[in-house]
Write a protein that holds these residues in place. Structure first.
Motif, PDB file in Angstrom:
ATOM      1  N   ARG A   1       0.695  -1.145   0.040  1.00  0.00           N
ATOM      2  CA  ARG A   1       0.077  -0.038   0.166  1.00  0.00           C
ATOM      3  C   ARG A   1       0.908   1.241  -0.067  1.00  0.00           C
ATOM      4  O   ARG A   1       0.772   2.267  -0.676  1.00  0.00           O
ATOM      5  CB  ARG A   1      -0.844  -0.040   1.247  1.00  0.00           C
ATOM      6  CG  ARG A   1      -2.023   0.960   1.135  1.00  0.00           C
ATOM      7  CD  ARG A   1      -2.791   1.009   2.416  1.00  0.00           C
ATOM      8  NE  ARG A   1      -3.619  -0.159   2.711  1.00  0.00           N
ATOM      9  CZ  ARG A   1      -3.631  -0.842   3.843  1.00  0.00           C
ATOM     10  NH1 ARG A   1      -2.931  -0.215   4.616  1.00  0.00           N
ATOM     11  NH2 ARG A   1      -4.200  -1.888   4.066  1.00  0.00           N
ATOM     12  N   ALA A   2       2.047   1.203   0.633  1.00  0.00           N
ATOM     13  CA  ALA A   2       3.096   2.422   0.713  1.00  0.00           C
ATOM     14  C   ALA A   2       3.450   2.860  -0.574  1.00  0.00           C
ATOM     15  O   ALA A   2       3.176   4.014  -0.910  1.00  0.00           O
ATOM     16  CB  ALA A   2       4.057   2.393   1.643  1.00  0.00           C
ATOM     17  N   ASP A   3       3.690   1.961  -1.424  1.00  0.00           N
ATOM     18  CA  ASP A   3       4.369   2.103  -2.745  1.00  0.00           C
ATOM     19  C   ASP A   3       3.093   2.668  -3.602  1.00  0.00           C
ATOM     20  O   ASP A   3       3.147   3.606  -4.265  1.00  0.00           O
ATOM     21  CB  ASP A   3       5.023   0.942  -3.352  1.00  0.00           C
ATOM     22  CG  ASP A   3       6.350   0.614  -2.588  1.00  0.00           C
ATOM     23  OD1 ASP A   3       6.838   1.500  -1.941  1.00  0.00           O
ATOM     24  OD2 ASP A   3       6.778  -0.271  -2.919  1.00  0.00           O
ATOM     25  N   ARG A   4       1.926   2.001  -3.468  1.00  0.00           N
ATOM     26  CA  ARG A   4       0.937   2.281  -4.484  1.00  0.00           C
ATOM     27  C   ARG A   4       0.253   3.850  -3.877  1.00  0.00           C
ATOM     28  O   ARG A   4       0.000   4.361  -5.038  1.00  0.00           O
ATOM     29  CB  ARG A   4      -0.287   1.430  -4.325  1.00  0.00           C
ATOM     30  CG  ARG A   4      -0.064  -0.025  -5.073  1.00  0.00           C
ATOM     31  CD  ARG A   4      -1.104  -0.846  -5.050  1.00  0.00           C
ATOM     32  NE  ARG A   4      -1.812  -1.334  -3.705  1.00  0.00           N
ATOM     33  CZ  ARG A   4      -2.899  -1.351  -3.259  1.00  0.00           C
ATOM     34  NH1 ARG A   4      -3.921  -0.342  -3.712  1.00  0.00           N
ATOM     35  NH2 ARG A   4      -3.113  -1.698  -1.926  1.00  0.00           N
ATOM     36  N   THR A   5       0.052   3.787  -2.491  1.00  0.00           N
ATOM     37  CA  THR A   5      -0.214   5.328  -2.357  1.00  0.00           C
ATOM     38  C   THR A   5       0.924   6.230  -2.840  1.00  0.00           C
ATOM     39  O   THR A   5       0.194   7.367  -3.285  1.00  0.00           O
ATOM     40  CB  THR A   5      -0.075   5.229  -0.926  1.00  0.00           C
ATOM     41  OG1 THR A   5      -1.045   4.365  -0.483  1.00  0.00           O
ATOM     42  CG2 THR A   5      -0.766   6.740  -0.219  1.00  0.00           C
ATOM     43  N   TRP A   6       2.068   6.258  -3.031  1.00  0.00           N
ATOM     44  CA  TRP A   6       2.847   7.189  -3.475  1.00  0.00           C
ATOM     45  C   TRP A   6       2.595   7.346  -4.878  1.00  0.00           C
ATOM     46  O   TRP A   6       2.496   8.618  -5.325  1.00  0.00           O
ATOM     47  CB  TRP A   6       4.335   6.819  -3.646  1.00  0.00           C
ATOM     48  CG  TRP A   6       5.401   7.716  -3.838  1.00  0.00           C
ATOM     49  CD1 TRP A   6       5.653   8.757  -3.192  1.00  0.00           C
ATOM     50  CD2 TRP A   6       5.695   8.113  -5.150  1.00  0.00           C
ATOM     51  NE1 TRP A   6       6.455   9.855  -3.720  1.00  0.00           N
ATOM     52  CE2 TRP A   6       6.377   9.354  -4.938  1.00  0.00           C
ATOM     53  CE3 TRP A   6       5.460   7.791  -6.513  1.00  0.00           C
ATOM     54  CZ2 TRP A   6       7.202  10.021  -6.154  1.00  0.00           C
ATOM     55  CZ3 TRP A   6       6.071   8.617  -7.449  1.00  0.00           C
ATOM     56  CH2 TRP A   6       6.730   9.683  -7.501  1.00  0.00           C
ATOM     57  N   VAL A   7       2.269   6.442  -5.721  1.00  0.00           N
ATOM     58  CA  VAL A   7       1.709   6.692  -7.195  1.00  0.00           C
ATOM     59  C   VAL A   7       0.581   7.328  -7.280  1.00  0.00           C
ATOM     60  O   VAL A   7       0.484   8.350  -7.998  1.00  0.00           O
ATOM     61  CB  VAL A   7       1.983   5.229  -7.858  1.00  0.00           C
ATOM     62  CG1 VAL A   7       1.482   5.478  -9.371  1.00  0.00           C
ATOM     63  CG2 VAL A   7       3.130   4.586  -7.942  1.00  0.00           C
ATOM     64  N   TYR A   8      -0.404   6.830  -6.452  1.00  0.00           N
ATOM     65  CA  TYR A   8      -1.635   7.428  -6.446  1.00  0.00           C
ATOM     66  C   TYR A   8      -1.681   9.057  -5.927  1.00  0.00           C
ATOM     67  O   TYR A   8      -2.225   9.899  -6.786  1.00  0.00           O
ATOM     68  CB  TYR A   8      -2.847   6.839  -5.393  1.00  0.00           C
ATOM     69  CG  TYR A   8      -3.061   5.438  -5.668  1.00  0.00           C
ATOM     70  CD1 TYR A   8      -3.303   4.964  -6.880  1.00  0.00           C
ATOM     71  CD2 TYR A   8      -3.229   4.591  -4.390  1.00  0.00           C
ATOM     72  CE1 TYR A   8      -3.691   3.620  -7.233  1.00  0.00           C
ATOM     73  CE2 TYR A   8      -3.425   3.362  -4.698  1.00  0.00           C
ATOM     74  CZ  TYR A   8      -3.727   2.772  -6.040  1.00  0.00           C
ATOM     75  OH  TYR A   8      -4.288   1.439  -6.155  1.00  0.00           O
ATOM     76  N   GLN A   9      -0.849   9.348  -5.094  1.00  0.00           N
ATOM     77  CA  GLN A   9      -0.471  10.700  -4.637  1.00  0.00           C
ATOM     78  C   GLN A   9       0.135  11.665  -5.945  1.00  0.00           C
ATOM     79  O   GLN A   9      -0.477  12.585  -5.978  1.00  0.00           O
ATOM     80  CB  GLN A   9       0.160  11.101  -3.498  1.00  0.00           C
ATOM     81  CG  GLN A   9      -0.632  10.389  -2.100  1.00  0.00           C
ATOM     82  CD  GLN A   9       0.139  10.365  -1.108  1.00  0.00           C
ATOM     83  OE1 GLN A   9       1.641  10.232  -1.167  1.00  0.00           O
ATOM     84  NE2 GLN A   9      -0.382  10.307   0.269  1.00  0.00           N
ATOM     85  N   ALA A  10       0.983  10.722  -6.404  1.00  0.00           N
ATOM     86  CA  ALA A  10       1.822  11.632  -7.435  1.00  0.00           C
ATOM     87  C   ALA A  10       1.017  11.776  -8.649  1.00  0.00           C
ATOM     88  O   ALA A  10       0.800  12.999  -9.186  1.00  0.00           O
ATOM     89  CB  ALA A  10       3.088  10.690  -7.983  1.00  0.00           C
ATOM     90  N   ALA A  11       0.114  10.869  -9.163  1.00  0.00           N
ATOM     91  CA  ALA A  11      -0.923  10.937 -10.207  1.00  0.00           C
ATOM     92  C   ALA A  11      -1.923  11.889  -9.821  1.00  0.00           C
ATOM     93  O   ALA A  11      -2.326  12.713 -10.856  1.00  0.00           O
ATOM     94  CB  ALA A  11      -1.497   9.425 -10.365  1.00  0.00           C
ATOM     95  N   LYS A  12      -2.463  12.181  -8.593  1.00  0.00           N
ATOM     96  CA  LYS A  12      -3.453  13.138  -8.136  1.00  0.00           C
ATOM     97  C   LYS A  12      -2.839  14.478  -7.978  1.00  0.00           C
ATOM     98  O   LYS A  12      -3.556  15.393  -7.805  1.00  0.00           O
ATOM     99  CB  LYS A  12      -4.294  12.628  -7.085  1.00  0.00           C
ATOM    100  CG  LYS A  12      -5.154  11.352  -7.554  1.00  0.00           C
ATOM    101  CD  LYS A  12      -5.986  10.992  -6.273  1.00  0.00           C
ATOM    102  CE  LYS A  12      -6.625   9.548  -6.335  1.00  0.00           C
ATOM    103  NZ  LYS A  12      -6.817   9.076  -5.237  1.00  0.00           N
ATOM    104  N   GLN A  13      -1.587  14.500  -8.061  1.00  0.00           N
ATOM    105  CA  GLN A  13      -0.829  15.850  -7.825  1.00  0.00           C
ATOM    106  C   GLN A  13      -1.248  16.178  -6.487  1.00  0.00           C
ATOM    107  O   GLN A  13      -1.043  17.621  -6.123  1.00  0.00           O
ATOM    108  CB  GLN A  13      -1.367  17.050  -8.849  1.00  0.00           C
ATOM    109  CG  GLN A  13      -0.951  16.566 -10.300  1.00  0.00           C
ATOM    110  CD  GLN A  13      -1.164  17.617 -11.184  1.00  0.00           C
ATOM    111  OE1 GLN A  13      -0.616  18.606 -11.063  1.00  0.00           O
ATOM    112  NE2 GLN A  13      -1.906  17.297 -12.230  1.00  0.00           N
ATOM    113  N   GLU A  14      -1.178  15.198  -5.319  1.00  0.00           N
ATOM    114  CA  GLU A  14      -1.339  15.574  -4.124  1.00  0.00           C
ATOM    115  C   GLU A  14       0.183  15.525  -3.622  1.00  0.00           C
ATOM    116  O   GLU A  14       0.909  14.854  -4.038  1.00  0.00           O
ATOM    117  CB  GLU A  14      -2.310  14.324  -3.309  1.00  0.00           C
ATOM    118  CG  GLU A  14      -3.690  14.647  -3.599  1.00  0.00           C
ATOM    119  CD  GLU A  14      -4.569  13.150  -3.161  1.00  0.00           C
ATOM    120  OE1 GLU A  14      -3.846  12.218  -2.680  1.00  0.00           O
ATOM    121  OE2 GLU A  14      -5.553  13.176  -3.629  1.00  0.00           O
TER     122      GLU A  14
END
Ligand SMILES: Cc1cc2nc3c(=O)[nH]c(=O)nc-3n(C[C@H](O)[C@H](O)[C@H](O)COP(=O)(O)O)c2cc1C
Length: 508
Positions: free
Chosen positions: A79-92
């Motif tokens: 989840r930690a790695d996926r969350t990084w990608v989700y945040q980067a993609a959402k510009q969070e």
């Protein structure tokens, strides 16, 4: 009025009894059916309640993901790695607080920060692929989109990826299904993959059609060609597209029958030995006039060495009878220029796929952590490192993973699943079932409707951009002016939980 009220009173007084009767009859029917069927032992032994097991098993995946699995626990991606990608993609914000939750395991990387971090702003470095072909490809980007065929992924997903790639200036690999209209007209840099079935560029007998290849090569968006020898998730097995994903459109693009599973052969009919391989590379480059690479997953490093020494031996043989040293060297170099691949995409055994047998997914092919250092060492030893660019793929989705690969010897990195996460993939593990809940790997229009290509293309670009930004942060922390200059000097590798040794020593 009185009649109506009386009717409702009548219904209401009997309704609970009717519902109970229907319910109990239903249970009795299920009981009888479970007892008399022979397919499921649990249902036969525990009629009715045994059915709950199947529901819980199905729902367990989601419960574990949302409630029970720790941040660093899930597979294949935590989840930690996926969350990084989700945040980067959402510009969070991708910033973290308080401290690291990453446990150090053997083989993990640690970057060697410098007392003097780099504070300048250097122009990104250009990398040139195929410097000796008529149309070399030059890019200042390091992180690109790995092959996923139109077929394995949906049309809206392809659209979003192509538009995102164009926006971020990174390349998108077509995967083995050939180039869709979206690939060819989307304005992004495209790497056209030639799979073993040659979808999109095949003759009726499955061999390569030079005419079709030339037509693809004439498209300005197509920058390079990649001959796929193997893929990390299923080395030794060709592509697999289950029958319910072979729609009319995909069948037409691939030149195969609709509604029948699309299974590519394990090898290219033109390539039976390493000499054939180099001849095929040269042939594709002559037809396309563009850089040509190969993609493979290493299983046996001795065989990989033999592959490279076959090229060296060919060059040595061509220059053997020449005595004058400059002319000898030139003859040698000419062979390397003509036959060597312009790049090698090294896929890790831990790579992803739309569909593959579990034994190959789990236990075939070297993971990138093993193969990348070995392959990079071999290219250096045989003096081919400058001639052949090394592209790495296989679970490299965060800046730490990508910077590790650059330090270990990669010139560029590609990811498939990282970009799937940027499209909203929730790791439901349904890619082979045409039931992907996020519309990425399904051709079910209802499920595709949730994936808006324009919205998601912004996320694809944002992920690529944030990756490049954070790679720069790592490089600068190590005192290096750009990610492309990261080397083994800039990293340590954990050899046990307590000790980190310089990467140069561990990977020598
Ligand atoms: C849905 C899906 C489809 C794929 N299709 C192809 C393909 O057509 N050709 C190919 O060489 N690799 C294919 N791959 C493998 C990826 O290109 C990549 O090599 C592998 O997933 C490792 O990268 P990753 O760990 O970043 O996903 C596919 C992977 C996925 C997840």
């Amino acid at each position: 009025m009185g009649i109506v009220t009386g009717f409702f009173d009548f219904i209401l007084s009997y309704l609970p009894g009717v519902i109970l009767l229907v319910f109990v009859s239903g249970l009795i029917l299920l009981y009888v059916s479970d007892r008399h069927q022979v397919d499921h032992t649990i249902r036969r032994n525990y009629p009715v309640v045994g059915r709950l097991r199947y529901k819980f098993e199905e729902m367990g995946v989601f419960f574990r993901q949302y409630f029970f699995a720790q941040d660093r626990e899930e597979m294949p991606f935590n989840r930690a790695d996926r969350t990084w990608v989700y945040q980067a993609a959402k510009q969070e914000s991708t910033l973290q607080a308080f401290g690291s939750t990453r446990l150090q395991h053997e083989g993990d990387v640690l970057f060697a920060n410098s007392v003097f971090p780099y504070t300048g702003n250097e122009e990104p470095q250009q990398q040139v692929f195929g410097p000796y072909c008529p149309n070399p490809y030059s890019t200042d980007k390091i992180f690109h989109i790995s092959g996923m065929s139109f077929g394995a992924i949906s049309k809206p997903a392809v659209k979003a990826l192509v538009a995102g790639a164009r926006e971020a200036g990174v390349w998108i690999n077509t995967g083995e299904g050939g180039a869709s209209t979206e690939h060819l007209q989307g304005g992004a840099d495209v790497v056209y993959q030639i799979g073993t079935a040659k979808y999109g560029v095949r003759n009726a007998d499955g061999s390569l059609s030079d005419e079709k290849l030339k037509i693809v090569a004439d498209n300005n968006n197509v920058k390079m060609f990649e001959i796929k020898l193997s893929q990390g998730a299923k080395p030794g097995k060709g592509g697999i597209l289950p029958a319910d994903k072979v729609t009319a459109e995909i069948a037409a693009q691939r030149g195969i029958p609709e509604g029948k599973a699309s299974i590519s052969p394990p090898t290219h009919q033109e390539i039976q030995c390493f000499d054939d391989l180099y001849s095929f590379i040269r042939h594709v480059r002559l037809v396309t006039e563009k850089p040509v690479g190969i993609k493979l997953c290493v299983g046996n490093i001795g065989e990989f060495r033999e592959m490279l020494t076959t090229l060296i031996n060919r060059a040595s043989a061509a220059s053997a009878d020449i005595s004058e040293s400059d002319a000898k060297q030139k003859a040698f170099d000419d062979v390397i220029k003509a036959f060597a691949p312009d790049f090698i995409t090294l896929d890790g055994g831990n790579g992803g796929t739309g569909a593959a047998p579990m034994s190959l997914i789990d236990a075939a092919g070297m993971n990138l952590q093993e193969s990348l250092p070995l392959v990079s060492n071999l290219l250096t030893e045989l003096n081919l490192k400058d001639r052949i660019k090394l592209v790495a793929s296989g679970k490299l989705i965060t800046p730490v993973d990508v910077a590790w690969a650059l330090c270990a010897g990669a010139d560029a990195v590609t990811t498939a699943r990282g970009f799937m996460f940027s499209l909203g993939c929730i790791q439901a593990l349904q890619c082979h079932k045409n039931s992907c809940p996020t519309g990425i790997t399904t051709h079910d229009k209802r499920l595709q409707a949730g994936l808006d290509p324009i919205n998601k293309s912004v996320r694809v670009a944002a992920y690529a951009n944030e990756m490049h930004k954070e790679l720069e942060t790592i490089a600068k922390s190590c005192g290096v002016s750009s990610p492309a200059k990261l080397s083994r000097k800039n990293a340590l590798i954990y050899t046990s939980n307590q000790h980190a040794k310089p990467m140069q020593e561990v990977y020598k």
